[in-house]
Motif scaffolding. Structure first.
Motif, PDB file in Angstrom:
ATOM      1  N   GLU A   1       0.843  -1.206   0.000  1.00 28.24           N
ATOM      2  CA  GLU A   1       0.000   0.000   0.000  1.00 28.24           C
ATOM      3  C   GLU A   1       0.880   1.260   0.000  1.00 28.24           C
ATOM      4  O   GLU A   1       0.632   2.204  -0.734  1.00 28.24           O
ATOM      5  CB  GLU A   1      -0.871  -0.038   1.259  1.00 28.24           C
ATOM      6  N   LYS A   2       1.928   1.249   0.831  1.00 26.25           N
ATOM      7  CA  LYS A   2       2.833   2.383   0.939  1.00 26.25           C
ATOM      8  C   LYS A   2       3.602   2.580  -0.368  1.00 26.25           C
ATOM      9  O   LYS A   2       3.762   3.700  -0.841  1.00 26.25           O
ATOM     10  CB  LYS A   2       3.800   2.201   2.108  1.00 26.25           C
ATOM     11  N   LYS A   3       4.051   1.481  -0.966  1.00 26.00           N
ATOM     12  CA  LYS A   3       4.789   1.552  -2.232  1.00 26.00           C
ATOM     13  C   LYS A   3       3.919   2.221  -3.307  1.00 26.00           C
ATOM     14  O   LYS A   3       4.376   3.104  -4.029  1.00 26.00           O
ATOM     15  CB  LYS A   3       5.186   0.143  -2.673  1.00 26.00           C
ATOM     16  N   LYS A   4       2.648   1.807  -3.368  1.00 30.41           N
ATOM     17  CA  LYS A   4       1.708   2.386  -4.341  1.00 30.41           C
ATOM     18  C   LYS A   4       1.481   3.870  -4.057  1.00 30.41           C
ATOM     19  O   LYS A   4       1.464   4.690  -4.973  1.00 30.41           O
ATOM     20  CB  LYS A   4       0.365   1.642  -4.315  1.00 30.41           C
ATOM     21  N   ALA A   5       1.281   4.191  -2.781  1.00 29.68           N
ATOM     22  CA  ALA A   5       1.042   5.593  -2.395  1.00 29.68           C
ATOM     23  C   ALA A   5       2.258   6.453  -2.721  1.00 29.68           C
ATOM     24  O   ALA A   5       2.116   7.568  -3.242  1.00 29.68           O
ATOM     25  CB  ALA A   5       0.712   5.680  -0.910  1.00 29.68           C
ATOM     26  N   ASP A   6       3.450   5.937  -2.437  1.00 23.18           N
ATOM     27  CA  ASP A   6       4.680   6.679  -2.734  1.00 23.18           C
ATOM     28  C   ASP A   6       4.835   6.881  -4.240  1.00 23.18           C
ATOM     29  O   ASP A   6       5.209   7.967  -4.691  1.00 23.18           O
ATOM     30  CB  ASP A   6       5.914   5.947  -2.186  1.00 23.18           C
ATOM     31  N   ALA A   7       4.523   5.843  -5.022  1.00 24.29           N
ATOM     32  CA  ALA A   7       4.626   5.935  -6.482  1.00 24.29           C
ATOM     33  C   ALA A   7       3.619   6.956  -7.012  1.00 24.29           C
ATOM     34  O   ALA A   7       3.945   7.793  -7.854  1.00 24.29           O
ATOM     35  CB  ALA A   7       4.383   4.572  -7.119  1.00 24.29           C
ATOM     36  N   ALA A   8       2.409   6.910  -6.484  1.00 27.54           N
ATOM     37  CA  ALA A   8       1.363   7.855  -6.915  1.00 27.54           C
ATOM     38  C   ALA A   8       1.778   9.276  -6.558  1.00 27.54           C
ATOM     39  O   ALA A   8       1.612  10.202  -7.360  1.00 27.54           O
ATOM     40  CB  ALA A   8       0.039   7.509  -6.248  1.00 27.54           C
ATOM     41  N   ALA A   9       2.340   9.457  -5.383  1.00 30.01           N
ATOM     42  CA  ALA A   9       2.779  10.779  -4.944  1.00 30.01           C
ATOM     43  C   ALA A   9       3.896  11.285  -5.841  1.00 30.01           C
ATOM     44  O   ALA A   9       3.943  12.466  -6.191  1.00 30.01           O
ATOM     45  CB  ALA A   9       3.256  10.733  -3.498  1.00 30.01           C
ATOM     46  N   TYR A  10       4.782  10.387  -6.261  1.00 28.95           N
ATOM     47  CA  TYR A  10       5.904  10.775  -7.100  1.00 28.95           C
ATOM     48  C   TYR A  10       5.421  11.240  -8.463  1.00 28.95           C
ATOM     49  O   TYR A  10       5.965  12.173  -9.035  1.00 28.95           O
ATOM     50  CB  TYR A  10       6.885   9.598  -7.250  1.00 28.95           C
ATOM     51  N   HIS A  11       4.348  10.609  -8.950  1.00 30.17           N
ATOM     52  CA  HIS A  11       3.804  10.974 -10.262  1.00 30.17           C
ATOM     53  C   HIS A  11       2.949  12.225 -10.216  1.00 30.17           C
ATOM     54  O   HIS A  11       2.679  12.829 -11.240  1.00 30.17           O
ATOM     55  CB  HIS A  11       3.041   9.799 -10.880  1.00 30.17           C
ATOM     56  N   ASN A  12       2.540  12.602  -9.035  1.00 27.07           N
ATOM     57  CA  ASN A  12       1.788  13.835  -8.866  1.00 27.07           C
ATOM     58  C   ASN A  12       2.806  14.969  -8.933  1.00 27.07           C
ATOM     59  O   ASN A  12       3.721  15.041  -8.138  1.00 27.07           O
ATOM     60  CB  ASN A  12       1.071  13.774  -7.505  1.00 27.07           C
ATOM     61  N   ASP A  13       2.657  15.876  -9.909  1.00 30.30           N
ATOM     62  CA  ASP A  13       3.665  16.915 -10.167  1.00 30.30           C
ATOM     63  C   ASP A  13       4.064  17.719  -8.940  1.00 30.30           C
ATOM     64  O   ASP A  13       5.241  17.928  -8.689  1.00 30.30           O
ATOM     65  CB  ASP A  13       3.197  17.867 -11.273  1.00 30.30           C
ATOM     66  N   ASP A  14       3.070  18.180  -8.163  1.00 28.21           N
ATOM     67  CA  ASP A  14       3.378  18.988  -6.980  1.00 28.21           C
ATOM     68  C   ASP A  14       4.241  18.187  -6.013  1.00 28.21           C
ATOM     69  O   ASP A  14       5.240  18.681  -5.490  1.00 28.21           O
ATOM     70  CB  ASP A  14       2.094  19.431  -6.259  1.00 28.21           C
ATOM     71  N   LYS A  15       3.838  16.957  -5.790  1.00 27.63           N
ATOM     72  CA  LYS A  15       4.565  16.094  -4.854  1.00 27.63           C
ATOM     73  C   LYS A  15       5.956  15.797  -5.402  1.00 27.63           C
ATOM     74  O   LYS A  15       6.940  15.824  -4.670  1.00 27.63           O
ATOM     75  CB  LYS A  15       3.818  14.772  -4.635  1.00 27.63           C
ATOM     76  N   ALA A  16       6.042  15.510  -6.696  1.00 37.88           N
ATOM     77  CA  ALA A  16       7.324  15.170  -7.313  1.00 37.88           C
ATOM     78  C   ALA A  16       8.299  16.336  -7.146  1.00 37.88           C
ATOM     79  O   ALA A  16       9.468  16.140  -6.822  1.00 37.88           O
ATOM     80  CB  ALA A  16       7.135  14.830  -8.782  1.00 37.88           C
ATOM     81  N   GLU A  17       7.778  17.553  -7.370  1.00 39.63           N
ATOM     82  CA  GLU A  17       8.604  18.741  -7.222  1.00 39.63           C
ATOM     83  C   GLU A  17       9.081  18.860  -5.777  1.00 39.63           C
ATOM     84  O   GLU A  17      10.246  19.133  -5.512  1.00 39.63           O
ATOM     85  CB  GLU A  17       7.784  19.981  -7.600  1.00 39.63           C
ATOM     86  N   GLU A  18       8.141  18.618  -4.846  1.00 40.60           N
ATOM     87  CA  GLU A  18       8.433  18.673  -3.417  1.00 40.60           C
ATOM     88  C   GLU A  18       9.505  17.630  -3.053  1.00 40.60           C
ATOM     89  O   GLU A  18      10.473  17.928  -2.370  1.00 40.60           O
ATOM     90  CB  GLU A  18       7.136  18.339  -2.657  1.00 40.60           C
ATOM     91  N   ILE A  19       9.330  16.426  -3.572  1.00 42.34           N
ATOM     92  CA  ILE A  19      10.283  15.345  -3.321  1.00 42.34           C
ATOM     93  C   ILE A  19      11.646  15.713  -3.915  1.00 42.34           C
ATOM     94  O   ILE A  19      12.681  15.563  -3.291  1.00 42.34           O
ATOM     95  CB  ILE A  19       9.768  13.993  -3.880  1.00 42.34           C
ATOM     96  N   GLY A  20      11.609  16.245  -5.132  1.00 41.91           N
ATOM     97  CA  GLY A  20      12.838  16.672  -5.806  1.00 41.91           C
ATOM     98  C   GLY A  20      13.591  17.697  -4.998  1.00 41.91           C
ATOM     99  O   GLY A  20      14.815  17.612  -4.843  1.00 41.91           O
TER     100      GLY A  20
END
Length: 172
Positions: free
Chosen positions: A149-168
């Motif tokens: 579940e966490k792996k999926k949520a993390d992957a989804a968050a990474y693909h979400n542009d705002d989140k990806a930028e934040e992660i970056g």
């Protein structure tokens, strides 16, 4: 089916006065716990908590009473209180040589509370703590499901542009 044997009155006459008093308090505490369990089943949560508090006051060395309070909090969706009670139960359990299974049970309940709150990282951590105390197939299965579940949520968050930028930004 055979009737359960009535509980024999324990012979406390051989104990020292201090030991006898301790034993009597433990017996009384168990009665309070039983009362708490009945109230819990009747969904009288506040009264159940009061009964468990009474048991804890009589015998603060028994982690089961604290863990039962955690169950009430979980059922009442008071997850912060549940987590706090679970961790307190483990602390009491470790200090008083409680069985590993009991300590594991408290960690597993704690994991479920974190899961309900959406904190999968902490939930997984609590599952690992539980499994270190005592191996349990259902807890292991629950942890594996949370990891997916966490792996999926993390992957989804990474693909979400705002989140990806934040992660970056956080990895700079």
């Amino acid at each position: 089916p055979a009737e359960p044997e009535p509980e024999k009155e324990e012979d406390l006459s051989q104990l020292s006065p201090a030991e006898r008093e301790k034993r009597e308090k433990q017996i009384e505490a168990k009665k309070c716990k039983e009362k708490g369990n009945e109230l819990y089943k009747a969904k009288k949560f506040d009264e159940a908590l009061a009964a468990y508090d009474e048991a804890i006051a009589l015998d603060p060395t028994n982690m089961t009473f604290v863990n039962n309070k955690a169950a009430v909090y979980f059922t009442s969706k008071k997850y912060d209180e549940c987590i706090e009670a679970c961790l307190k139960a483990v602390e009491v359990g470790k200090a008083n040589m409680a069985p590993f299974e009991d300590r594991a049970k408290a960690y597993t309940r704690c994991a479920k509370a974190y899961q309900k709150m959406g904190n999968l990282a902490k939930a997984i951590e609590m599952c690992k703590e539980s499994l270190l105390e005592n191996y349990d197939k259902p807890t292991e299965r629950m942890m594996k499901n949370m990891e997916l579940e966490k792996k999926k949520a993390d992957a989804a968050a990474y693909h979400n542009d705002d989140k990806a930028e934040e992660i970056g930004r956080s990895h700079v």
